[in-house]
Design an enzyme around this catalytic site. Structure first.
Site, PDB file in Angstrom:
ATOM      1  N   ASP A 149       0.841  -1.196   0.000  1.00  0.00           N
ATOM      2  CA  ASP A 149       0.000   0.000   0.000  1.00  0.00           C
ATOM      3  C   ASP A 149       0.880   1.251   0.000  1.00  0.00           C
ATOM      4  OD1 ASP A 149      -2.288   1.403  -0.076  1.00  0.00           O
ATOM      5  OD2 ASP A 149      -2.941   0.969   1.964  1.00  0.00           O
ATOM      6  N   TYR A 257       8.848  -4.849  -8.321  1.00  0.00           N
ATOM      7  CA  TYR A 257       8.018  -6.019  -8.641  1.00  0.00           C
ATOM      8  C   TYR A 257       7.556  -6.086 -10.092  1.00  0.00           C
ATOM      9  CZ  TYR A 257       4.344  -2.565  -7.668  1.00  0.00           C
ATOM     10  OH  TYR A 257       3.575  -1.433  -7.660  1.00  0.00           O
ATOM     11  N   LYS A 345      -7.966  -8.698  -2.715  1.00  0.00           N
ATOM     12  CA  LYS A 345      -7.919  -7.695  -1.646  1.00  0.00           C
ATOM     13  C   LYS A 345      -8.356  -8.282  -0.306  1.00  0.00           C
ATOM     14  CE  LYS A 345      -7.487  -3.621  -2.558  1.00  0.00           C
ATOM     15  NZ  LYS A 345      -8.081  -2.634  -3.429  1.00  0.00           N
ATOM     16  N   CYS A 439     -20.952  25.769  19.298  1.00  0.00           N
ATOM     17  CA  CYS A 439     -19.594  25.252  19.219  1.00  0.00           C
ATOM     18  C   CYS A 439     -19.119  24.824  20.605  1.00  0.00           C
ATOM     19  CB  CYS A 439     -18.672  26.328  18.659  1.00  0.00           C
ATOM     20  SG  CYS A 439     -16.927  25.918  18.796  1.00  0.00           S
ATOM     21  N   CYS A 442     -16.246  27.262  21.948  1.00  0.00           N
ATOM     22  CA  CYS A 442     -16.412  28.673  22.305  1.00  0.00           C
ATOM     23  C   CYS A 442     -17.863  29.080  22.553  1.00  0.00           C
ATOM     24  CB  CYS A 442     -15.812  29.566  21.224  1.00  0.00           C
ATOM     25  SG  CYS A 442     -16.784  29.608  19.715  1.00  0.00           S
TER      26      CYS A 442
HETATM   27  S1  IVH Z   1       1.753  -5.293 -10.394  1.00  0.00           S
HETATM   28  C1  IVH Z   1       0.559  -4.389 -14.685  1.00  0.00           C
HETATM   29  N1  IVH Z   1       2.437  -5.900  -7.942  1.00  0.00           N
HETATM   30  O1  IVH Z   1      -1.258  -1.880  -7.107  1.00  0.00           O
HETATM   31  C2  IVH Z   1       0.473  -4.616 -13.223  1.00  0.00           C
HETATM   32  N2  IVH Z   1       1.207  -3.915  -8.280  1.00  0.00           N
HETATM   33  O2  IVH Z   1      -3.891  -1.793  -8.311  1.00  0.00           O
HETATM   34  C3  IVH Z   1       1.367  -3.741 -12.485  1.00  0.00           C
HETATM   35  N3  IVH Z   1       0.808  -2.644  -6.253  1.00  0.00           N
HETATM   36  O3  IVH Z   1      -0.557   0.637  -9.427  1.00  0.00           O
HETATM   37  C4  IVH Z   1       1.158  -3.795 -11.042  1.00  0.00           C
HETATM   38  N4  IVH Z   1       1.851  -3.980  -4.886  1.00  0.00           N
HETATM   39  O4  IVH Z   1       0.789   0.617  -7.267  1.00  0.00           O
HETATM   40  C5  IVH Z   1       1.797  -5.031  -8.727  1.00  0.00           C
HETATM   41  N5  IVH Z   1       3.148  -6.538  -5.845  1.00  0.00           N
HETATM   42  C6  IVH Z   1       2.516  -5.672  -6.618  1.00  0.00           C
HETATM   43  C7  IVH Z   1       1.924  -4.515  -6.117  1.00  0.00           C
HETATM   44  C8  IVH Z   1       1.268  -3.663  -6.977  1.00  0.00           C
HETATM   45  C9  IVH Z   1       1.174  -2.856  -4.988  1.00  0.00           C
HETATM   46  C10 IVH Z   1      -0.001  -1.482  -6.671  1.00  0.00           C
HETATM   47  C11 IVH Z   1       0.593  -0.684  -7.789  1.00  0.00           C
HETATM   48  C12 IVH Z   1      -0.460  -0.637  -8.850  1.00  0.00           C
HETATM   49  C13 IVH Z   1      -1.685  -0.975  -8.086  1.00  0.00           C
HETATM   50  C14 IVH Z   1      -2.705  -1.611  -8.990  1.00  0.00           C
END
Ligand code: IVH
Length: 730
Positions: A149, A257, A345, A439, A442
């Site tokens: 995140d 990544y 998620k 408020c 005050c």
């Molecule tokens: S792969 C084409 N791997 O998630 C795919 N994204 O919802 C490229 N993110 O904009 C993303 N951890 O900011 C990938 N292990 C992970 C990730 C990741 C966080 C975020 C990234 C992306 C967003 C997409």
């Protein structure tokens, strides 16, 4: 170079060892010692600059800081080779003035499709196989890794050297954050390894670890700077700084990544490429695995979910990607996300607890925010004892009452929320919550603005006691002395806060009595922290200079909601004096059931060009609060507002209310208005019994009729010029 702090009040920070530990004279340093000390000094100075400029919390004295800089410069003097492009001599102090440049992503930065259940994971795997024309029993391998995140970032390397770094932006174009990214330790400046491609965009997530986030917020709070709502915001705010030395002082991290454009790739699988990233010097996530089917992915998801609270950084799910790059290519994309990846998620974490009380917090701008005080409960590994209730309407919609058992949730690691009430557990005799209309800080009236045109009621209730409310006072005083208001030199936010804490300035008028009180006071300003004889004398002189001030500035300085500089001018061109404005506001009736159209005084105010219902209401609310009137009266004893423009008192239209209608041929409507106002007339938008003169051009309609009906004098544009004795502009 001189110290950038020499004009500011001195720091009282305790002495550190900074000035003493560098014992070897510069002349005796070996080149290697010089290089390592140069680097260490650069880092140290950078962090002091950030602490000083941004956090407002210097940790060394000015003298120590100067000593560090002198030594840094002496080393560069003797070893000019160290003066690289990163040299501090070029950049410290002033932030680059231009905003971030834009960077086009050659390969767009995409987003991921989301799913929330095991079934959806099974369906994702099946979908991939169907697309590839594979049988259900054929094996396709997937990687599985935490979804960090933070914010994604693309790093362009040429011949292994970092050249450009950009945020995701809209996916096609991001912001150039190269200089900032260079300060992140996890991001290598140079990639090492035989298989480093000639060019490659390495992508990944910039994030802030939980402990670093807590520490940053503690520093921010201590310095009365903005605190961040969560680590993600803190990371984004820290990366998107115009001054890289601020980014440098913020502990950002990076996991690699993914990638964009690349001249070649070091492997044929997702896992293999990420392994290569690690070899080249990047940090990659240790929890990444390869699984052979949906069951394997789900098992890994469960395992990550179980470790979530212990990871030390925020994640909001798990990402699955087809491992074979060949299969990824065949799968391609649907709209903005790859068909070969999905984010699984985490559900928002919830728990049940008792709502013990509802506390109303008053923000710096007067907004009343209800906060639920809860019996402490653990939600996803974090103890929660308060949660936001957003606003009055939310409380009513959910019918949240004190004593209720409620479900609370932490979603995306942000501020906990009250989701719903468990009505079965409601204690007998409980009553719906009544939101206060006064408020709590005050006692002034707190109101919700109504847009009389759309009838929309603002969700937020606000305190009207801006100048008397302790919750808003420092903010209001800061506004009062700001550049476009009273513009008192030497009295900025920091000083206002200090004077407030010392009980020396509690209201605007106090600023002007400060000098007199200082003469009698027990502790004189010149003896206080950060002040001396000269600075005190200068301040009193600057204050004295503002005992006369343009009346529109005076009104703007009051900080009446919706009354910015332009509206202050509009109001004061019409009313002339603060007393007239106040009288107009007090006489006005805001339209309501009894007076659907308000009264004449209301009509007069909204008749001013550019002043609508919302502004008029705010002005009326402001002067309706007796203690605001006291503040204004006290101020008028100290300060003389000057009329905005020298009005030609003898002009034939001065003091008259004029309406222009129909199409004017020799001047624009704005010119006509400005001219009339210059001559001391009031210009109204509609004709009423108070109108003295109507200037009607061709095509005049209802206003002309009304004027005739009321017996108001009507003249043509030419007659207007004759009357005021000027010719139209050629
Ligand atoms: S792969 C084409 N791997 O998630 C795919 N994204 O919802 C490229 N993110 O904009 C993303 N951890 O900011 C990938 N292990 C992970 C990730 C990741 C966080 C975020 C990234 C992306 C967003 C997409």
């Amino acid at each position: 170079m001189t110290s950038p702090r020499s004009t500011s009040p001195r720091s009282t920070a305790p002495a550190s060892t900074a000035a003493t530990f560098r014992a070897i004279p510069v002349e005796d340093l070996s080149p290697a010692e010089a290089a390592s000390e140069h680097k260490a000094l650069a880092q140290e100075i950078t962090s002091h600059d950030a602490a000083y400029y941004r956090e407002d919390a210097p940790v060394v004295s000015d003298a120590e800081y100067d000593a560090l800089r002198q030594r840094y410069e002496a080393i560069e003097e003797r070893f000019p080779g160290l003066r690289g492009e990163d040299s501090l001599s070029e950049k410290v102090g002033a932030a680059p003035s231009e905003k971030f440049g834009k960077v086009a992503h050659k390969v767009p930065m995409l987003s991921l499709a989301n799913c929330f259940s095991d079934e959806e994971v099974v369906e994702f795997v099946a979908r991939v196989k169907r697309f590839l024309n594979l049988g259900a029993d054929d094996e396709v391998a997937f990687t599985s890794e935490p979804k960090i995140d933070g914010l994604s970032c693309s790093l362009h390397y040429e011949n292994g050297r970092l050249t450009v770094a950009a945020t995701r932006g809209d996916g096609s174009q991001g912001e150039d954050v190269t200089q900032n990214v260079r300060t992140i330790a996890d991001i290598p400046e140079h990639l090492t390894g035989k298989d480093v491609p000639q060019t490659i965009d390495v992508r990944g997530e910039v994030y802030m670890a939980g402990a670093d986030f807590e520490a940053l917020n503690a520093r921010q709070a201590a310095a009365e700077e903005k605190v961040f709502a969560n680590p993600r915001n803190a990371a984004a705010g820290s990366l998107r700084q115009l001054d890289p030395s601020i980014t440098a002082a913020r502990p950002l991290k990076f996991f690699a990544y993914a990638w964009g454009e690349a001249s070649s790739l070091p492997a044929e699988t997702q896992f293999g490429v990420v392994e290569a990233f690690a070899r080249w010097g990047f940090t990659t996530n240790p929890l990444m695995v390869v699984a052979k089917d949906a069951a394997g992915l789900i098992a890994h998801y469960r395992s990550i979910e179980a470790q979530r609270a212990l990871l030390g950084y925020d994640i909001d799910g798990v990402v699955y990607k087809v491992n074979s790059l060949e299969l990824q290519r065949r799968l391609g994309f649907v709209s903005r996300s790859p068909r070969w990846a999905i984010a699984h998620k985490f559900p928002a974490e919830q728990a049940t607890t008792v709502l013990e009380d509802i506390e109303i917090q008053v923000g710096r701008t007067g907004a009343l925010t209800p906060v639920a005080k809860l019996t402490p409960v653990t939600v996803g590994g974090v103890v929660v004892s308060s949660a936001t209730l957003h606003n009055e309407d939310e409380i009513a919609r959910k019918d949240v009452r004190i004593g209720d058992t409620v479900v609370v949730q932490r979603a995306g690691d942000v501020i906990p929320q009250v989701v719903r009430v468990i009505e079965d557990k409601r204690p007998a005799g409980s009553k719906p919550y009544e939101f206060p209309t006064l408020c709590p800080a005050c006692g002034s009236h707190a109101v919700r603005e109504v847009d009389t045109k759309s009838g929309k009621v603002d969700a937020v209730r606000r305190c009207t006691g801006g100048l008397i409310c302790p919750a808003q006072m420092v903010e209001r005083l800061r506004h009062f002395v700001s550049r476009n208001a009273f513009d008192i030199e030497g009295l900025g936010e920091k000083q206002v806060r200090a004077f407030y804490d010392w009980d020396l300035i509690k209201s605007p008028a106090d600023i002007f009595t400060l000098e007199a009180r200082n003469k009698e006071g027990l502790q004189r300003l010149e003896n206080r922290d950060g002040w001396g004889k000269t600075s005190a004398t200068n301040l009193f002189a600057a204050i004295a200079e503002r005992r006369t001030v343009a009346v529109d500035r005076f009104v703007f300085a009051l900080g009446i909601r919706h009354v910015g500089e332009t509206n202050a001018k509009r109001l004061m061109r019409h009313y002339g004096t603060v007393e007239a404005l106040e009288a107009g506001a007090l006489a006005a009736e805001i339209p309501g059931e009894a007076h659907p159209k308000g009264n004449d005084a209301w009509q007069e105010m909204i008749g001013i060009d550019g002043i609508g219902d919302v502004v008029a209401e705010a002005v009326i609310e402001f002067f309706g609060e007796p203690r605001n009137r006291e503040v204004v009266a006290a101020l008028l004893k100290e300060v003389t507002p000057e009329l905005m423009e020298q009005v030609a008192a003898a002009s034939p239209v001065s003091g008259k209310t004029v309406v222009f209608t129909g199409s004017l041929e020799k001047m624009t409507r704005d010119e006509a208005k400005a001219m009339a106002e210059r001559l001391g007339a009031k210009v109204a938008g509609s004709v009423s019994a108070k109108t003295n003169l109507v200037v009607a051009g061709p095509g005049a309609g209802s206003k002309l009729e009304k004027a005739q009906a009321l017996g108001v004098q009507v003249i043509t544009e030419d007659e207007w010029f004759e009357l005021v004795g000027t010719a139209p502009a050629p």
